[in-house]
Design a protein around this motif. Sequence first.
Motif, PDB file in Angstrom:
ATOM      1  N   LEU A   1       0.819  -1.206   0.000  1.00 24.37           N
ATOM      2  CA  LEU A   1       0.000   0.000   0.000  1.00 24.37           C
ATOM      3  C   LEU A   1       0.856   1.261   0.000  1.00 24.37           C
ATOM      4  N   SER A   2       2.025   1.208   0.611  1.00 27.54           N
ATOM      5  CA  SER A   2       2.944   2.351   0.537  1.00 27.54           C
ATOM      6  C   SER A   2       3.326   2.619  -0.908  1.00 27.54           C
ATOM      7  N   TRP A   3       3.580   1.547  -1.655  1.00 29.36           N
ATOM      8  CA  TRP A   3       3.952   1.703  -3.059  1.00 29.36           C
ATOM      9  C   TRP A   3       2.768   2.156  -3.896  1.00 29.36           C
ATOM     10  N   VAL A   4       1.580   1.682  -3.584  1.00 27.55           N
ATOM     11  CA  VAL A   4       0.393   2.154  -4.295  1.00 27.55           C
ATOM     12  C   VAL A   4       0.243   3.656  -4.090  1.00 27.55           C
ATOM     13  N   ARG A   5       0.373   4.107  -2.847  1.00 27.00           N
ATOM     14  CA  ARG A   5       0.234   5.535  -2.551  1.00 27.00           C
ATOM     15  C   ARG A   5       1.276   6.360  -3.289  1.00 27.00           C
ATOM     16  N   VAL A   6       2.532   5.952  -3.197  1.00 32.57           N
ATOM     17  CA  VAL A   6       3.607   6.704  -3.846  1.00 32.57           C
ATOM     18  C   VAL A   6       3.372   6.792  -5.354  1.00 32.57           C
ATOM     19  N   HIS A   7       2.895   5.711  -5.945  1.00 29.81           N
ATOM     20  CA  HIS A   7       2.665   5.719  -7.384  1.00 29.81           C
ATOM     21  C   HIS A   7       1.574   6.716  -7.755  1.00 29.81           C
ATOM     22  N   TYR A   8       0.485   6.767  -7.004  1.00 26.62           N
ATOM     23  CA  TYR A   8      -0.586   7.717  -7.284  1.00 26.62           C
ATOM     24  C   TYR A   8      -0.133   9.150  -7.034  1.00 26.62           C
ATOM     25  N   PHE A   9       0.658   9.375  -5.974  1.00 30.07           N
ATOM     26  CA  PHE A   9       1.192  10.719  -5.729  1.00 30.07           C
ATOM     27  C   PHE A   9       2.021  11.167  -6.926  1.00 30.07           C
ATOM     28  N   ARG A  10       2.921  10.312  -7.363  1.00 33.61           N
ATOM     29  CA  ARG A  10       3.844  10.658  -8.440  1.00 33.61           C
ATOM     30  C   ARG A  10       3.104  10.902  -9.755  1.00 33.61           C
ATOM     31  N   ASP A  11       2.168  10.003 -10.103  1.00 34.44           N
ATOM     32  CA  ASP A  11       1.433  10.162 -11.357  1.00 34.44           C
ATOM     33  C   ASP A  11       0.602  11.440 -11.371  1.00 34.44           C
ATOM     34  N   TYR A  12      -0.004  11.751 -10.236  1.00 36.12           N
ATOM     35  CA  TYR A  12      -0.830  12.961 -10.156  1.00 36.12           C
ATOM     36  C   TYR A  12      -0.019  14.194 -10.512  1.00 36.12           C
ATOM     37  N   TRP A  13       1.162  14.326  -9.898  1.00 38.93           N
ATOM     38  CA  TRP A  13       1.953  15.533 -10.095  1.00 38.93           C
ATOM     39  C   TRP A  13       2.722  15.533 -11.404  1.00 38.93           C
ATOM     40  N   GLN A  14       3.269  14.404 -11.821  1.00 36.44           N
ATOM     41  CA  GLN A  14       4.063  14.392 -13.039  1.00 36.44           C
ATOM     42  C   GLN A  14       3.236  14.673 -14.284  1.00 36.44           C
ATOM     43  N   ASN A  15       1.924  14.471 -14.210  1.00 36.63           N
ATOM     44  CA  ASN A  15       1.059  14.735 -15.352  1.00 36.63           C
ATOM     45  C   ASN A  15       0.442  16.128 -15.295  1.00 36.63           C
ATOM     46  N   ARG A  16       1.025  17.014 -14.484  1.00 37.19           N
ATOM     47  CA  ARG A  16       0.573  18.396 -14.371  1.00 37.19           C
ATOM     48  C   ARG A  16       1.740  19.332 -14.688  1.00 37.19           C
ATOM     49  N   PRO A  17       1.449  20.559 -15.129  1.00 37.85           N
ATOM     50  CA  PRO A  17       2.539  21.512 -15.398  1.00 37.85           C
ATOM     51  C   PRO A  17       3.148  22.107 -14.137  1.00 37.85           C
ATOM     52  N   ASP A  18       2.437  22.016 -12.998  1.00 38.73           N
ATOM     53  CA  ASP A  18       2.942  22.604 -11.755  1.00 38.73           C
ATOM     54  C   ASP A  18       3.563  21.545 -10.842  1.00 38.73           C
TER      55      ASP A  18
END
Length: 303
Positions: A97-114
Amino acid sequence: MRLFNPTASVAKGDQLTPGWLKSGWLYLLLLPALVWGFSSLSVERSVASVLLTVFTVGLGHSIGLHRGIIHRSYRCSRLLRGVLAYCFVHSGLGGPLSWVRVHYFRDYWQNRPDCPAYFRYDHSIWQDYAWNLHLALRPADEARYAIPAEDLHDPWLRFLERTWYWHVLGAAALIWSVFSFEAMIVCVCVRISVTILGHWFVGFVSHKYGYARYDIDQATEHGYNNFVLGALSFGEGFHNNHHAHPSSAKMSTAWYELDLGWYLIATLRALGLVWDVQVVGQTPTQKPQAKARAYRWHWPWQE
């Protein structure tokens, strides 16, 4: 080095804190591997370690957790899902679950300009080593990352999240008692140290160097593909392909890209263990923001 500057490194309200378990676990295994690893190596132990890597990293991490649980690139029974999650635990990378969370955090931000600095790759390899292997993100509002509740509240995943290190330590004790101290060093300490450092290194390089055939509109990170790292990491090194086709169970998109993880999935499908497999070029896997383009190369000497 901006190690503990949340204003410069993460979004407002989020915090970077020392990941004592993460960094302590790495050095707990790395130090014995450095002291006794070379003298403990043998052909038999090396083969056993490689086979364990196939089951734990290939089936557990790349197939079970990443493509299966996170991206749902195929369907399978709950039993197989649980078995693959348990294989992931023995990769030594941490709790599922730690890895699931980190993956969603990373994908959310990397797919944004900010995208904040912590999730960008415009820093040095040494700063990335310090950040990714020694710090943990504490988000101010986890709800905005839309992590599926069925994953966060899955009883088996929650159990593994609480107990993952005991399973690895138990396996280490069993290998030591049944085989030898040297076998434990090679099959646990060396294997997991290489897995942790290798996973971090592949992630770093695949976001900075290689070739790309897709651009992602409004995304800060597009990822790059690497021939060698892609082959060695069960396809995880074809990161530009993955950014463009996140739901594809196949991370390679060309004949010269060797995705060993795809062959594992194809084997499971042939056995009838997985179905509804999403495949680039066969099912709609490309995200709307991804645009195909001419090859773009980026290497260290171009910086």
